[in-house]
Write a protein that holds these residues in place. Structure first.
Motif, short mmCIF file in Angstrom:
data_model
loop_
_atom_site.label_atom_id
_atom_site.label_comp_id
_atom_site.label_asym_id
_atom_site.label_seq_id
_atom_site.Cartn_x
_atom_site.Cartn_y
_atom_site.Cartn_z
N UNK A 213 0.70 -1.17 0.04
CA UNK A 213 0.17 0.00 0.06
C UNK A 213 0.70 1.11 0.07
N UNK A 214 0.44 2.12 -0.86
CA UNK A 214 0.79 3.51 -0.86
C UNK A 214 0.19 4.51 -0.11
N UNK A 215 -1.34 4.36 -0.25
CA UNK A 215 -2.12 5.00 0.36
C UNK A 215 -3.42 4.50 0.32
N UNK A 216 -4.31 4.89 1.23
CA UNK A 216 -5.68 4.34 1.21
C UNK A 216 -6.65 5.36 1.59
N UNK A 217 -7.67 5.70 0.93
CA UNK A 217 -8.73 6.65 1.11
C UNK A 217 -10.08 6.24 1.12
N UNK A 218 -10.93 6.38 2.17
CA UNK A 218 -12.11 5.81 2.56
C UNK A 218 -13.19 7.36 2.39
N UNK A 219 -13.85 7.26 1.62
CA UNK A 219 -15.08 8.54 1.57
C UNK A 219 -14.15 9.97 1.54
N UNK A 220 -12.88 9.79 1.14
CA UNK A 220 -12.18 11.06 1.03
C UNK A 220 -11.06 11.22 2.09
N UNK A 221 -11.30 10.33 3.26
CA UNK A 221 -10.40 10.56 4.30
C UNK A 221 -9.31 9.43 4.09
N UNK A 227 2.94 1.95 8.99
CA UNK A 227 3.92 1.05 8.96
C UNK A 227 3.61 -0.23 8.15
N UNK A 228 2.24 -0.27 8.01
CA UNK A 228 1.84 -1.72 7.36
C UNK A 228 2.16 -1.69 5.84
N UNK A 229 2.53 -2.83 5.19
CA UNK A 229 3.03 -2.86 3.87
C UNK A 229 1.82 -3.42 3.04
N UNK A 230 1.22 -4.75 3.31
CA UNK A 230 0.25 -5.28 2.33
C UNK A 230 -0.79 -5.90 2.98
N UNK A 231 -1.26 -5.59 4.11
CA UNK A 231 -2.53 -5.98 4.64
C UNK A 231 -2.90 -5.00 5.89
N UNK A 232 -4.03 -4.56 6.06
CA UNK A 232 -4.44 -3.58 7.04
C UNK A 232 -5.67 -3.87 7.64
N UNK A 233 -6.16 -3.69 8.79
CA UNK A 233 -7.52 -3.78 9.29
C UNK A 233 -7.63 -2.17 10.11
N UNK A 246 -7.27 3.04 -3.55
CA UNK A 246 -6.23 2.57 -2.93
C UNK A 246 -5.13 2.75 -4.22
N UNK A 247 -3.94 3.16 -3.51
CA UNK A 247 -3.17 3.24 -4.49
C UNK A 247 -1.81 2.57 -3.84
#
Length: 611
Positions: A213-221, A227-233, A246-247
Motif C-alpha cells: 500500500x502507498x495510500x488508502x482513502x475511504x470516502x475522501x479520508x 508501517x503496514x505494507x500489504x494488509x491492514x484492518x 487504493x494506491x
C-alpha cells in the motif's frame, strides 16, 4: 503360623503396589490422550462453535462448550501410542468473527494455521505425534466491535454499497465486518454488505501478491498505514455507502514463499490443498543468490540465520521464503517415465544449468509459488538409422534409471569402425551368418523444462540388464532358423541368448553393456526361441548372462556351443514391522492386585477356616 502371616502381608503389600501402578497408568494414559480447546469472547454477543474429528472420521463432533471463559476443554485422542491427525472446524455465529486464534503443539505455536481454512467447510488438519499435545485457542468478537467500537452488531439488515478502485497494482482481498465485498480482488471492486448505517464498521484489506500500500482513502479520508505494507484492518465511520481508493506500489520488503508437498494427505496436514502437491518427482532447493550477490548454500538456508532467505522441511513438506528477484537454484528430479516440461512457474523464469542435470535457476517472482503438477508422463525413445532394423522397444527400464527416460540410438556400422570389429564378430559367429552390424548407444534423458532440449547422459555399463526387442525388416521375418546376438564391448566379444519370433519379426535379448552388436542367423528348424550358451573369446572360459527381467538365469557354455541352461525363479520376501503400543496395559496391574488380594485373604484366614 508366622510364615502364613508373612505371606499374607507380602501379598497385601503387592496388592497395594499393583493398585497404585494401575491408577498411575490410568492418569498418565489419560494425560497423553488429551487435546485441548480454549474458547473466549471479547464481548457478550459474540458466539461461535468448534468442531473436531480424528484422522479419517467422517462425522464432526461438537466441542462441549458451556462458557466462553478460556477454560481448557479436553477432548480424547483415539490412541496415545500412535500418531494422529486432528481436524478443527470453527463456525462463527451471527455477526461474529474470529478476533484471535492459534494452535500450539507442546506449547509451541504452529505456523501453518490459516483462519480461512479453519472456518471452511472442510476445516483444517494438524498432524499430532504420540508425544505432542495439541491446543486450539480461540477468541470471538462481534463483527462491528473491532475491540473498541459497538458491541451490539448491526441493528438492521440495511444494504450498504461499497466500491473500491486500485491504481499501481491490485487489491488481493477486501472484507467489511467479515463479509467479502464482491469478488474481493482486482482493480475495480463493487458490492455491498448488510449492516447498520449508524455504526462503525471494520475493514480488512490486503494487497495482491507483490504489492504494498502507498495510500488508502475511504470516502475522501486518508487511512493511516502505520508501517503496514500489504494488509491492514481499520475502523470506518458510519456512512450510507463507502468509496475506497487504493494506491499500490511494488512490495520490495516482503518475502514470498515456495511450498510443495509429496501428496494431498501431507498438504492437508499443513493446511494446504492440491495446488502444492508434487507428483511423480521431487524438489530440492540447492542455493540462493541474494540481492547483494551473496550466494547462500542449502545448509545455510536451512539454518534460519539468513535475513532474506530461508528453507525448512517438515518431513517431506517443503517451505521456502525469498525476496522477489532472488536467484534460487532448484533441482527438479522427475521419477522414471516423467519429465519437467514447464519452464515457467507463475511467471518466474527458469534457466537450466547445463553442467548439472535437473538443475535450474529461478528468478523469484513477486508472488507466492505453490508447486504442483510439474512433471508430465513421457515415454522412452528409440531412434533407428538401420537398413535391417525398423525400431525397438525397451523393457525393465525402470530398474536401469530412477529419473527421466531412456533413449536408444540404433545405426548400421560401416567403414573403419566395421573393419575394427568384423574379424572378432565372425570368429564368434562360426557357421552362423551375420545379417547386420549395429551400433547401439543408450542415453538417460532429462528435459530442460521443454520438449526440445534435454540433458543427455550416455550409459555404457549398467547395473541391471535392459531387455531390448528389435523389430527387424520384412526380409528377416519368417525364416527357418534362429537368431542370436554377438556383442563387442571394450574389445571383448560375447554371444548373448536371444528369442526370435519369426512371424512378428522380433529379436529379443537382455544386455547390460552398450556399444557394437551383430545379429547372427543360423539356418535350421525355427522353434521360435534361441538360447545358445554364452562365452567370451580369448580365455576359453564360458561367460554367463542373465536374461529377461532378472527373475531367471540362463546357463553357460563354451563359445560356439548352443547349450541351454535351466531357469530358476527367485523368491522375494518382505517383512512388515507393526507398531505396538504399551506392553504392560493398565488392566494387568488391576488383575495382579485382585490375585494378590485373594491370596492375602486366603493365607490370612486359612487357620480360621480349618478351625
Amino acid at each position: 503360623m508366622k510364615m502364613r502371616k508373612k505371606i499374607s502381608w507380602l501379598l497385601s503389600f503387592f496388592m497395594v503396589f499393583s493398585l497404585f501402578m494401575g491408577s498411575a497408568g490410568m492418569i498418565v494414559k489419560a494425560d497423553g490422550q488429551k487435546a485441548v480447546v480454549r474458547i473466549a469472547r471479547q464481548d457478550s454477543t459474540a458466539t461461535g462453535t468448534v468442531y473436531y474429528k480424528w484422522d479419517t472420521a467422517a462425522e464432526w463432533t461438537e466441542v462441549n462448550q458451556t462458557a466462553y471463559n478460556d477454560t481448557p476443554i479436553e477432548i480424547n485422542r483415539p490412541d496415545d501410542s500412535l500418531d494422529h491427525t486432528v481436524h478443527f472446524k470453527v463456525v462463527c455465529g451471527t455477526d461474529t468473527i474470529i478476533n484471535h486464534c492459534q494452535v500450539n503443539k507442546n506449547g509451541a505455536q504452529d505456523a501453518s494455521l490459516d483462519k480461512n481454512i479453519l472456518t471452511s467447510e472442510g476445516g483444517q488438519a494438524f498432524s499430532v505425534s504420540a508425544s505432542e499435545q495439541v491446543e486450539l485457542i480461540l477468541e470471538f468478537r462481534t463483527a462491528a466491535s473491532g475491540g473498541g467500537g459497538s458491541t451490539t452488531g448491526p441493528a438492521s439488515g440495511e444494504t450498504i454499497a461499497v466500491t473500491a478502485t486500485a491504481v499501481g497494482g491490485a487489491i488481493g482481498d477486501l472484507q467489511i465486518d467479515g463479509m467479502r465485498i464482491g469478488s474481493g480482488m482486482g482493480t475495480n471492486i463493487s458490492g455491498s454488505f448488510a449492516g447498520d448505517k449508524t455504526q462503525q464498521h471494520r475493514v480488512a484489506i490486503a494487497a495482491d501478491f507483490g504489492y504494498a500500500f502507498a495510500s488508502i482513502m475511504v470516502n475522501g479520508t486518508a487511512i493511516p498505514l502505520g508501517g503496514t505494507t500489504d494488509n491492514l484492518e481499520f475502523e470506518v465511520a458510519p456512512a450510507d455507502s463507502y468509496q475506497i481508493e487504493v494506491a499500490l506500489t511494488t512490495n520490495s520488503s516482503r518475502s514470498y514463499n515456495i511450498i510443495w508437498a509429496p501428496s494431498l494427505t501431507v498438504a492437508e496436514q499443513h493446511g494446504f490443498g492440491n495446488d502444492c502437491v508434487i507428483e511423480h518427482g521431487s524438489v530440492e532447493i540447492i542455493s540462493a543468490q541474494l540481492g547483494d550477490g551473496t550466494v547462500v548454500n542449502a545448509a545455510e538456508l536451512a539454518g534460519g540465520n539468513i535475513a532474506d532467505a530461508s528453507t525448512r522441511l517438515d518431513g517431506d513438506f517443503g517451505y521456502a521464503e525469498f525476496k522477489a528477484g532472488t536467484k534460487v537454484t532448484i533441482k527438479f528430479t522427475p521419477d522414471y517415465g516423467y519429465q519437467l516440461l514447464s519452464a515457467s512457474l507463475n511467471g518466474g523464469k527458469l534457466t537450466a544449468v547445463d553442467s548439472q542435470v535437473g538443475t535450474f535457476v529461478l528468478d523469484m517472482p513477486a508472488t507466492d509459488l505453490h508447486l504442483s503438477a510439474l512433471f508430465t508422463k513421457s515415454e522412452d525413445k528409440v531412434n533407428t538409422a538401420s537398413t535391417k532394423v525398423d525400431g525397438a522397444t525397451l523393457g525393465n527400464a525402470e530398474n536401469i534409471i530412477g529419473s527421466g527416460n531412456l533413449q536408444l540410438n540404433i545405426a548400421d556400422i560401416s567403414g573403419t569402425e566395421l573393419n575394427q570389429i568384423q574379424g572378432g564378430m565372425q570368429a564368434q559367429a562360426g557357421n552362423g551368418e551375420i545379417q547386420s552390424y549395429l551400433s547401439m548407444d543408450l542415453f538417460q534423458v532429462v528435459n530442460k523444462g521443454n520438449s526440445n532440449d534435454a540433458w543427455e547422459t550416455q550409459l555404457t555399463d549398467l547395473n541391471a540388464k535392459l531387455n531390448v526387442t528389435l523389430q527387424v525388416k520384412d526380409e528377416m521375418k519368417n525364416q527357418q532358423g534362429t537368431y542370436y546376438v554377438i556383442r563387442e564391448h571394450d574389445g571383448a566379444y560375447e554371444k548373448l541368448p536371444a528369442t526370435y519370433d519369426a512371424a512378428s519379426g522380433t529379436i529379443t535379448f537382455a544386455t547390460d553393456k552398450f556399444s557394437a552388436y551383430a545379429l547372427v542367423f543360423e539356418a535350421g528348424t525355427s522353434s521360435g526361441t534361441t538360447t545358445p550358451g554364452s562365452g567370451t573369446t580369448g580365455n576359453g572360459a564360458a561367460g554367463s548372462s542373465t536374461a529377461g527381467n532378472g527373475n531367471g538365469t540362463t546357463g553357460s557354455g563354451t563359445a560356439g556351443n548352443s547349450t541351454t541352461g535351466n531357469t530358476t525363479a527367485g523368491n522375494t520376501s518382505q517383512t512388515a514391522t507393526v507398531k505396538t503400543g504399551d506392553m504392560t496395559p493398565v488392566g494387568i496391574w488391576f488383575l495382579l492386585a485382585l490375585c494378590s488380594g485373594i491370596g492375602a485373604i486366603y493365607f490370612g484366614c486359612r487357620k480360621r477356616i480349618k478351625n
